[in-house]
Each structure stands twice: as structure tokens, then as C-alpha cells.
Design an enzyme around this catalytic site. Sequence first.
Site, PDB file in Angstrom:
ATOM      1  N   HIS A 140      -3.608   7.345  14.011  1.00 47.65           N
ATOM      2  CA  HIS A 140      -3.500   6.053  14.686  1.00 47.65           C
ATOM      3  C   HIS A 140      -2.153   5.400  14.407  1.00 47.65           C
ATOM      4  O   HIS A 140      -1.524   4.833  15.287  1.00 47.65           O
ATOM      5  CB  HIS A 140      -4.648   5.143  14.254  1.00 47.65           C
ATOM      6  CG  HIS A 140      -4.804   4.991  12.771  1.00 47.65           C
ATOM      7  ND1 HIS A 140      -4.914   6.065  11.905  1.00 47.65           N
ATOM      8  CD2 HIS A 140      -4.872   3.892  11.980  1.00 47.65           C
ATOM      9  CE1 HIS A 140      -5.040   5.628  10.666  1.00 47.65           C
ATOM     10  NE2 HIS A 140      -5.012   4.311  10.682  1.00 47.65           N
ATOM     11  N   GLU A 153      -2.250 -14.861   4.741  1.00 49.64           N
ATOM     12  CA  GLU A 153      -3.699 -14.830   4.883  1.00 49.64           C
ATOM     13  C   GLU A 153      -4.028 -14.233   6.245  1.00 49.64           C
ATOM     14  O   GLU A 153      -3.542 -14.691   7.277  1.00 49.64           O
ATOM     15  CB  GLU A 153      -4.270 -16.244   4.774  1.00 49.64           C
ATOM     16  CG  GLU A 153      -5.772 -16.257   4.655  1.00 49.64           C
ATOM     17  CD  GLU A 153      -6.320 -17.648   4.395  1.00 49.64           C
ATOM     18  OE1 GLU A 153      -7.523 -17.828   4.576  1.00 49.64           O
ATOM     19  OE2 GLU A 153      -5.540 -18.546   4.025  1.00 49.64           O
ATOM     20  N   ASP A 190      -1.748  -3.870  10.784  1.00 48.51           N
ATOM     21  CA  ASP A 190      -3.118  -4.149  10.385  1.00 48.51           C
ATOM     22  C   ASP A 190      -3.896  -2.997  10.970  1.00 48.51           C
ATOM     23  O   ASP A 190      -3.764  -2.677  12.151  1.00 48.51           O
ATOM     24  CB  ASP A 190      -3.628  -5.494  10.899  1.00 48.51           C
ATOM     25  CG  ASP A 190      -4.889  -5.918  10.149  1.00 48.51           C
ATOM     26  OD1 ASP A 190      -4.905  -5.788   8.902  1.00 48.51           O
ATOM     27  OD2 ASP A 190      -5.858  -6.338  10.785  1.00 48.51           O
ATOM     28  N   TYR A 231     -10.534   5.440   4.186  1.00 48.34           N
ATOM     29  CA  TYR A 231     -11.693   6.134   4.751  1.00 48.34           C
ATOM     30  C   TYR A 231     -11.380   7.572   5.152  1.00 48.34           C
ATOM     31  O   TYR A 231     -12.245   8.264   5.694  1.00 48.34           O
ATOM     32  CB  TYR A 231     -12.217   5.363   5.971  1.00 48.34           C
ATOM     33  CG  TYR A 231     -12.734   3.987   5.640  1.00 48.34           C
ATOM     34  CD1 TYR A 231     -14.031   3.804   5.155  1.00 48.34           C
ATOM     35  CD2 TYR A 231     -11.936   2.859   5.808  1.00 48.34           C
ATOM     36  CE1 TYR A 231     -14.509   2.541   4.850  1.00 48.34           C
ATOM     37  CE2 TYR A 231     -12.407   1.589   5.509  1.00 48.34           C
ATOM     38  CZ  TYR A 231     -13.691   1.439   5.031  1.00 48.34           C
ATOM     39  OH  TYR A 231     -14.170   0.186   4.727  1.00 48.34           O
ATOM     40  N   ASP A 232     -10.166   8.050   4.899  1.00 49.11           N
ATOM     41  CA  ASP A 232      -9.762   9.394   5.317  1.00 49.11           C
ATOM     42  C   ASP A 232     -10.743  10.498   4.918  1.00 49.11           C
ATOM     43  O   ASP A 232     -11.002  11.397   5.716  1.00 49.11           O
ATOM     44  CB  ASP A 232      -8.369   9.739   4.782  1.00 49.11           C
ATOM     45  CG  ASP A 232      -7.246   9.027   5.517  1.00 49.11           C
ATOM     46  OD1 ASP A 232      -7.523   8.343   6.522  1.00 49.11           O
ATOM     47  OD2 ASP A 232      -6.081   9.161   5.082  1.00 49.11           O
ATOM     48  N   ASN A 265       0.857  -1.182   0.000  1.00 45.79           N
ATOM     49  CA  ASN A 265       0.000   0.000   0.000  1.00 45.79           C
ATOM     50  C   ASN A 265       0.899   1.239   0.000  1.00 45.79           C
ATOM     51  O   ASN A 265       1.558   1.539   0.997  1.00 45.79           O
ATOM     52  CB  ASN A 265      -0.909  -0.035   1.235  1.00 45.79           C
ATOM     53  CG  ASN A 265      -1.840   1.149   1.328  1.00 45.79           C
ATOM     54  OD1 ASN A 265      -1.436   2.291   1.160  1.00 45.79           O
ATOM     55  ND2 ASN A 265      -3.097   0.870   1.616  1.00 45.79           N
ATOM     56  N   LYS A 276      -1.285  14.948   9.685  1.00 41.10           N
ATOM     57  CA  LYS A 276      -1.899  13.646   9.936  1.00 41.10           C
ATOM     58  C   LYS A 276      -0.968  12.754  10.759  1.00 41.10           C
ATOM     59  O   LYS A 276      -1.404  12.089  11.702  1.00 41.10           O
ATOM     60  CB  LYS A 276      -2.258  12.972   8.611  1.00 41.10           C
ATOM     61  CG  LYS A 276      -2.954  11.633   8.789  1.00 41.10           C
ATOM     62  CD  LYS A 276      -3.274  11.001   7.443  1.00 41.10           C
ATOM     63  CE  LYS A 276      -3.794   9.595   7.621  1.00 41.10           C
ATOM     64  NZ  LYS A 276      -3.940   8.883   6.359  1.00 41.10           N
ATOM     65  N   GLY A 315       0.324   4.374   0.153  1.00 40.62           N
ATOM     66  CA  GLY A 315       0.010   5.369   1.174  1.00 40.62           C
ATOM     67  C   GLY A 315       0.643   5.032   2.508  1.00 40.62           C
ATOM     68  O   GLY A 315       1.242   5.882   3.169  1.00 40.62           O
TER      69      GLY A 315
END
Length: 198
Positions: free
Chosen positions: A180, A40, A69, A154-155, A9, A175, A11
Site C-alpha cells: 500500500h 494529534e 497515515d 499486522y504484516d 516508526n 513488499k 519500519g
Amino acid sequence: MKIIVATRNAGKVGEFQAMLGRLGYDVESLLDYDTAPETEETGSTFEENAELKSKEAAAYFGHAVLSDDSGLEVDALDGAPGVYSARFAGEDKSDAANNALLLEKLADTPADRRTARFVCALSLAKPSGETLTVRGTMEGQIGFEQKGTNGFGYDPLFLIPSLNQTAAELTKSEKAAISHRGQALKKLEAALTTFLGE
């Protein structure tokens, strides 16, 4: 010292490079490798999934591996989407599809009941399998429309009431200071040197 971040990812990679780079670590990601394990995510918590990924990748690469995660917990949805945040609208769905489904599910929910939090569990694993796992959160609420273009996931819907802005309206540095992931990295930083034996 090199730390491999177990994600593709872009980002997330950018956030980790900014935060760990300032500490003097050489940060690579799965984007830098042709092959890597595809773990997985069978855990029922963010922490379990982060540990699964970091342990498998550290054993594979023979280096310290940091995995995360993370996701969104919405109180009105009993904590959903939770560990299914990336695939809330289904496997291989886009951020736009996930955001549209979230707005649909909250359509009749008033502002005072749209409380939510971003959660990030970080797990740093050594090739030996030893792990250091921390958790960070960012509290907020889900807005009624998407605002901002700086974030991902979801930002654009995640409103930070004290700032009256969404996470996607913040600069990367703004940010990082409150996110988080930033909170989890601060906790990780406090124990990093001891854990890695530097």
C-alpha cells in the site's frame, strides 16, 4: 533536495528511505531531530490525519515534509481497525497485542470472510501549507496465525492470496513492489517534481 518524513516508526522510515532515496532525495525522519511537533490525529480518514501531520511539521521545520497515515481495514469488522490500527488494543499497546485482539475478534470468521486491505495515505506538504495527498492500497485477507518475521504491525497476519505468503514473509523489495505504501509512493512520484517545483 531534502524531504523530512514525519514519523519515528523505524519500519516506515526504512521503506521511505529506500523508495525516495532511489529518486535522489535526501530523506530524514523525526528520528533525526530532538524536537518535533506531536500532531494529534483527529481526522476521521487516513487522508485527513496524513495532512494534519504533514502541514504542522512542514510549518515547524520549514522544509517539505512527507507524512503518512496507514492502517488495516477488515471487511468483517466494518473497516476496523481503520484509523485506530496502531492503537486497536489500546494506547501504547504493542503490535503483538493488536494482532492478538484482531485474531480474537475474527475467531469465528471463516477464511472467505476475512478479506482486508492495507491503506496508506501520503501527504507531502510545503511550508506554505500546500499539500499533495495520495492513497494506495494492498488487498489481502487476515490469516489464522502469524507467519514471517520481516515486517511490522499486522504484516504477520496479512495474507496475500496470489503469493500464498504474508506480508511479513516477503523481502523488503518484494513488499515495496506491491505494498500500500509502495502504491501510494508510485502515485506521489508521478506528481512530485511538479509539486515541489523542481
